[in-house]
Design an enzyme around this catalytic site. Structure first.
Site, mmCIF file in Angstrom:
data_model
loop_
_atom_site.group_PDB
_atom_site.id
_atom_site.type_symbol
_atom_site.label_atom_id
_atom_site.label_comp_id
_atom_site.label_asym_id
_atom_site.label_seq_id
_atom_site.Cartn_x
_atom_site.Cartn_y
_atom_site.Cartn_z
ATOM 1 C CD GLN A 14 -2.668 -1.311 2.563
ATOM 2 O OE1 GLN A 14 -3.018 -0.555 3.132
ATOM 3 N NE2 GLN A 14 -2.629 -2.747 3.155
ATOM 4 C CG HIS A 15 4.200 1.456 0.916
ATOM 5 N ND1 HIS A 15 5.153 0.627 1.412
ATOM 6 C CD2 HIS A 15 3.516 1.727 2.247
ATOM 7 C CE1 HIS A 15 4.962 0.256 2.643
ATOM 8 N NE2 HIS A 15 4.107 0.925 2.949
ATOM 9 N N PRO A 16 1.769 3.078 -3.023
ATOM 10 C CG PRO A 16 -0.254 4.018 -3.871
ATOM 11 C CD PRO A 16 0.359 3.269 -2.694
#
Length: 552
Positions: free
Chosen positions: A476-478
């Site tokens: 969840q690090h776009p």
């Protein structure tokens, strides 16, 4: 034709997430400037959004999560992956795991080398210090008195010391501070939680203290349809009003802070993006910007689990009467297990010694991935399991964000395209083997019976590839879809101004040319801090850095 609302502000910030809250709060410090902050999600008042351990409940809840999904992933057997994004004030900082990391100094030096002038580690360190209220106090690498409180994960049931002893026995370094002069090794995790045991989100840290300012207008539940241009100048935004589309005008600038999925989506809906793609969906082209929506990066993550020899995992704390007691303890005193993230140790290492930077983060968790509450005689306790999340820090693969249609209510099409290169697949195999080495070393190994998933029988490259394809997910690090420092593919310049138009900036994870080697919440807050100063026409001077220690 959209109706003119009559509202007019100096600055309009679109998106109240980890960066947008910061930009709006900092701009509104100037009493002579009026600022509007727009958020499509709702309020952030629910207890799940305050209690640190409750992030496991908040994150999947559609009340707080937009529940985005990828398109079928080409390198993951066609699976569609969930993409949790915060649907409340504070954005994803209100539902994330609260991990406080920056990545490696070399990550930011790489940005500068790519052409993002003013974004080296020496340039951004003053902003990391500015945002912090660190438990370590003020020093070369840390700040005191900033909006974001940071504290260590020092809950005594997490087996931290055992993991630190295992590091040395397995031949890895330990670090007292991964955000200090040794950004590699086994270390105690840190989290954005305040002295009362409450989550620190961008909304609680920046917006709530600023709500009394008459020059700051904060509106939730407002969907922005597009940015409005007159010629090539951005003059406001079109929102979904009660009686149809309405335009709110900006005298100076609009700042997009929707994140790596929504900021490029909004740019394309507004006519800024790859011209052929926009025309395909009937969007009039304002500026042909081929990099919009490209360069998408994420941290691929694989899980390993081991069965425990003894009932010594955090599952013991999930007996429902203990949960009830600890919830009361948290509510009254802000202490106990509910005030923490469940992480034994933050491991940031190189899987091969010749690498310049760590390529692997291991989230060491003394609890099974699917842990549930239990009570003797009513609901049986699950087997005790240790779980490790293996995060690939510097992927080569690049994905993309595209329009599905010109309807602003229809979310973008996201293809992460992770594990597209053999280099990425090899790194993930190396990660599994490194984790097996670590967990196979005493004293950690003394707690384990056998490998639960994928199982010790999965050994060959092909077997590991198949397991990772079938089970990996994202951290969840776009980042990267409106990036600077990309040459002709750059969407913004080094001052975050959208290239080819006027009066429009982007300030969020999408401007990062590469993904930092760690959790991205603090880097996004840093971007917000620096963006606000760039808009004001001033920046903090670069830091003087001491010589960095390398891991032994």
């Amino acid at each position: 034709m959209a109706e003119q609302s009559g509202d007019c502000f100096d600055y309009i910030v679109v998106g109240a997430g980890s960066s947008g809250c910061v930009v709006a709060a900092r701009l509104s410090e100037d009493a002579g400037t009026n600022v509007l902050l727009l958020e499509a999600g709702g309020r952030d008042e629910h207890p799940y959004l305050k209690m640190p351990l409750a992030f496991l409940k908040a994150m999947p809840d559609p009340r707080f999560n937009w529940t985005y999904m990828t398109e079928p992933e080409p390198n993951l057997d066609g699976r569609r992956l969930p993409l949790p994004r915060g649907k409340v004030m504070g954005g994803s900082s209100s539902i994330n795991g609260m991990f406080a990391m920056r990545g490696h100094p070399g990550d930011y030096d790489q940005w500068a080398q790519m052409g993002a002038r003013g974004w080296s580690f020496a340039d951004v360190l003053p902003y990391f210090r500015k945002l912090e209220d660190s438990w370590r106090g003020e020093g070369t690498f840390h700040g005191k008195g900033g909006p974001v409180q940071i504290k260590p994960i020092d809950l005594d049931v997490l087996h931290h010391e055992r993991m630190m002893e295992t590091a040395e026995a397995a031949g890895f370094a330990t670090s007292e501070d991964l955000c200090g002069d040794q950004a590699e090794g086994f270390a105690r995790g840190e989290m954005t939680v305040d002295s009362r045991g409450r989550r620190v989100s961008a909304a609680s840290a920046y917006i709530k203290p600023a709500l009394g300012r008459r020059n700051l207008d904060v509106r939730s539940g407002v969907l922005v349809h597009r940015v409005v241009f007159e010629g090539k100048r951005c003059v406001g935004v079109e929102i979904e009003g009660p009686d149809g589309p309405q335009v709110i005008r900006a005298r100076k600038e609009v700042i997009l802070s929707g994140g790596a999925y929504n900021s490029p989506h909004l740019l394309m809906l507004s006519g800024v993006g790859p011209a052929a793609h926009l025309k395909e969906h009937g969007v009039a082209v304002v500026h042909d910007s081929p990099g919009v929506g490209r360069n998408l990066q994420e941290h691929p993550t694989a899980s390993l689990e081991w069965n425990s020899r003894e009932p010594v995992t955090f599952l013991n704390q999930l007996r429902w009467d203990r949960i009830a007691l600890n919830a009361l303890r948290w509510a009254v005193f802000g202490t106990g297990p509910m005030a923490y993230q469940v992480n034994s140790c933050n491991v940031v290492i190189r899987t091969r010694p010749e690498l310049e930077r760590p390529d692997l983060q291991i989230m060491v968790n003394p609890i099974r991935f699917d842990a549930q509450t239990w009570f003797p005689g009513i609901k049986a306790v699950q087997e005790h399991v240790f779980w490790a999340g293996l995060v690939q820090l510097h992927p080569e693969s690049r994905g993309w964000v595209e329009l599905k249609s010109a309807d602003p209510r229809e979310v973008a099409a996201v293809t992460l395209n992770i594990l597209d290169t053999e280099g990425d697949r090899a790194q993930m195999r190396d990660a599994v083997r490194a984790a097996r080495k670590i967990y196979g070393t005493a004293p950690m190994a003394d707690l384990l019976r056998d490998e639960r998933t994928p199982g010790a029988q999965v050994q060959s490259d092909d077997e590991l590839d198949a397991y990772i394809r079938a089970s990996c997910y994202v951290a969840q690090h776009p980042v990267g879809t409106c990036a600077m420092g990309m040459g002709e593919q750059s969407v913004v310049d080094s001052e975050l101004r959208v290239i080819g138009v006027q009066g429009l900036r982007v300030a969020d994870a999408s401007i990062m040319p590469t993904v930092p080697g760690g959790n991205t919440n603090l880097p996004c807050i840093m971007v917000g801090e620096k963006a606000a100063d760039l808009i004001k026409g001033r920046v903090l001077p670069a830091a003087e850095l001491p010589r960095r220690r390398e891991a032994a």
